[in-house]
Enzyme design. Structure first.
Site, mmCIF file in Angstrom:
data_model
loop_
_atom_site.group_PDB
_atom_site.id
_atom_site.type_symbol
_atom_site.label_atom_id
_atom_site.label_comp_id
_atom_site.label_asym_id
_atom_site.label_seq_id
_atom_site.Cartn_x
_atom_site.Cartn_y
_atom_site.Cartn_z
ATOM 1 C CB SER B 26 29.258 0.086 26.862
ATOM 2 O OG SER B 26 28.563 -0.129 25.500
ATOM 3 C CB THR B 72 30.668 1.555 19.379
ATOM 4 O OG1 THR B 72 32.093 1.064 18.921
ATOM 5 C CG2 THR B 72 29.297 0.496 18.797
ATOM 6 C CE LYS B 76 33.604 5.135 18.820
ATOM 7 N NZ LYS B 76 34.975 4.717 19.664
ATOM 8 C CG ASN B 97 33.237 7.894 23.082
ATOM 9 O OD1 ASN B 97 32.939 8.720 23.693
ATOM 10 N ND2 ASN B 97 34.167 6.975 23.465
ATOM 11 N N GLY B 137 48.932 6.233 13.744
ATOM 12 C CA GLY B 137 47.552 5.858 13.364
ATOM 13 C C GLY B 137 46.909 7.313 13.897
ATOM 14 C CB ALA B 138 46.431 10.543 12.293
ATOM 15 N N GLY B 140 40.196 8.049 13.860
ATOM 16 C CA GLY B 140 39.270 8.484 14.899
ATOM 17 C C GLY B 140 39.616 8.227 16.401
ATOM 18 C CB ALA B 141 40.725 5.293 18.045
ATOM 19 N N GLY B 249 44.630 -3.023 24.889
ATOM 20 C CA GLY B 249 43.784 -2.153 24.474
ATOM 21 C C GLY B 249 42.445 -1.958 25.345
#
Lengths: 267, 267
Positions: B26, B72, B76, B97, B137-138, B140-141, B249
Site C-alpha cells: 500500500s 492487513t 483484519k 481493512n 474459499g470462504a 476473510g478475503a 491477484g
C-alpha cells in the site's frame, strides 16, 4: 523521482511529538539525512495533545518498526516519565527531547538541546571551554544548555532567572555533577563575560523587552540567542550594531543533527 | 528532488498495520497518489504484533494528524472490534481493512477487499453482473469477495469451502442481505460457470495442490486468482494453457486505489 516518499513495508519509523506539531523542523533536517546515508527510514510528525500523550507514547513504544521519538513543546518534561531509562542530561534539565529503543527493548531518553547548542557554538568558532559564560533563563532549554556548557568545560557559569525557586533547583542539580562551578542571580551578571546566552522567550515577539541590555556587555563578548523565529531578534540586531559577534538560534537545531545520528546509531 | 520525502509538520498521516509488515504494497500505491493529487500526506508501515494491536490502535486513534488506518494480515478480524462504527461489508465479511476518522471524531471501518476485486475484474473486461460465478474459499478475503460479487449483481454465486461451518456462517450473512442468491458446497461446483475465483491460499507455495481442476471448467470460463505472490500461480498457468482468460491477484489491490481515494475523501 516524482517527489513521493521512497517508503515501503521495510521502512523504519521515527516520529516527532508536539502540540501543535505543524511548526516542527526536524522532518526537514532528518529525512534528507536518512536519504543521504541510504537509511530506509522516515521521520513523520505526530500531533499529540497532552491528555493523549501517555496513550500515544504507550502505543508507539509497542510498534515494532518505530526506532526513535523526538519530543517538542509541550511534552519535553512529561515524556521523561514515559521513558524506561533516562540519560544524565535528562536528570539535570528535567526534560527530554529524544527517545530511542534500546537493544533490550527498553526506551532510553536523552536531551540534546544543550549539546546541540554547544555543538553549534563550537562550530561557529565560539568554543566555550575555559570562558566566562552568562546564561539568562533557567527554564527547560536554559537548564539543558547550562549542563552542556559545564560539560564543555566553561570556566565560570553565571545563570540568571526571575524565578529564584527555579534557579535554586537548577543550581542544586548542576552542583551535584559539577560542584561549585555555577553562580546564580535573579538579574543577569554581565561584567567580564566572554559569551552571553539568551535562553528566555524574550524576543519571540517584536515588542518584547530585551532580556538584558547589550550596552552593558564587554566589548569582545559573543551574544547568542536560542530563539529561531525571528532569526534576527532585537537583541542580536542591537548587539551586532554595537560591534558584538552574534550567534543565531537555528544553530542549536543544526548542531543536533550529528548528535542524533550518533544517538540513533545511523550509519 | 533528492528522493527524500516531502514531509513537514503539516503532513497528515496514514498507516498500514500488519505482522509482519515488510511485505505491504500500500505505501507504493498510495504515496504516489498523494503526490499526484497534491495531498500533503504520507502512508507509513506500522509493525503491530497481535498482543499489541489494541494498544497501538488506541494510540493511533488519538493522534491528531492520523486520518486513516489500513489493516492487513493478521489483524483484519480483530480491528473490527476497535472501530467505533463498521460499514456493511465489514459485517458481512467479518473483517475490516480500512478505517477512517469521521467528522465527529469516531473511527469508521470498511472492507475493500471484495470491492477492490470486483473493480479490478470489471476493469479487465470481466464484469460479473448477470454471470454465473463460482468462488472457492470462504475465509476473510473470500467472504468479502462473495459480498461484493452479490452487490455487483451476479446471477448466481456458488461458494465452496472445506470448512462447512464457516460456509454456513457466510451463507447466513449473505442471505440476510441478498436472500437466496448463494449456493454453498464443500466441493467446488464448476459446471456452467462464467467466472471462477480462487480465494483459498492454495498457490502461495509452488508445491500446493490446485484448488480445483481447471480441466473441469467450461471452455469460455474466466479464471481469477487473488494470490499476488507469485503473480502467475500454477492454477493460472494451467488455466491459460487450456485457453482460459486469466485474471491476476494484483488487480484486486490496484482496484482498491480509487475506492480508498473516495473513502478517505482525497481531492
Amino acid at each position: 523521482m516524482t517527489g513521493n516518499p521512497p517508503i515501503s513495508g521495510t521502512t523504519r519509523l521515527y516520529v516527532v511529538l508536539g502540540d501543535p506539531v505543524t511548526q516542527v523542523q526536524s522532518p526537514a533536517l532528518m529525512n534528507p539525512l536518512f536519504a543521504r546515508l541510504g537509511v530506509d527510514a522516515v521521520l513523520v510528525p505526530v500531533h499529540a495533545r497532552p491528555a493523549h500523550l501517555e496513550r500515544i507514547v504507550g502505543g508507539l513504544k509497542c510498534v515494532g518498526n518505530v526506532d526513535g521519538i523526538f519530543v517538542t513543546v509541550p511534552h519535553k518534561a512529561a515524556v521523561r516519565e514515559l521513558a524506561d531509562r533516562c540519560g544524565p542530561m535528562v536528570d539535570i534539565a528535567g526534560s527530554a527531547n529524544a527517545l530511542r529503543r534500546e537493544a533490550d527493548g527498553c526506551w532510553y531518553a536523552e536531551n540534546f538541546d544543550g549539546l546541540g547548542f554547544v555543538t553549534g557554538l563550537v562550530g561557529a568558532g565560539h568554543d566555550p571551554a575555559g570562558r566566562h559564560v552568562a546564561l539568562v533563563g533557567a527554564g527547560g532549554a536554559g537548564s539543558a544548555i547550562a549542563a552542556a556548557l559545564l560539560a564543555a568545560g566553561v570556566r565560570t557559569l553565571s545563570v540568571s532567572d526571575v524565578d529564584s525557586a527555579r534557579l535554586d533547583g537548577l543550581r542544586a542539580r548542576l552542583d551535584a555533577h559539577w560542584p561549585n562551578r555555577t553562580v546564580t542571580s535573579t538579574e543577569p551578571r554581565l561584567d567580564g563575560v566572554d559569551i552571553v546566552v539568551n535562553a528566555t522567550p524574550l524576543g519571540l515577539n517584536p515588542e518584547d523587552p530585551l532580556p538584558f541590555p547589550p550596552a552593558a556587555l564587554p566589548a569582545d563578548c559573543v551574544v547568542a540567542d536560542i530563539i529561531m523565529k525571528p532569526r534576527e531578534t532585537r537583541l542580536l540586531r542591537e548587539a551586532a550594531a554595537l560591534g558584538h559577534r552574534v550567534h543565531y538560534g537555528i544553530d542549536m537545531l543544526e548542531g543536533q543533527v550529528d548528535l542524533y545520528r550518533a544517538f540513533f546509531g545511523l550509519a
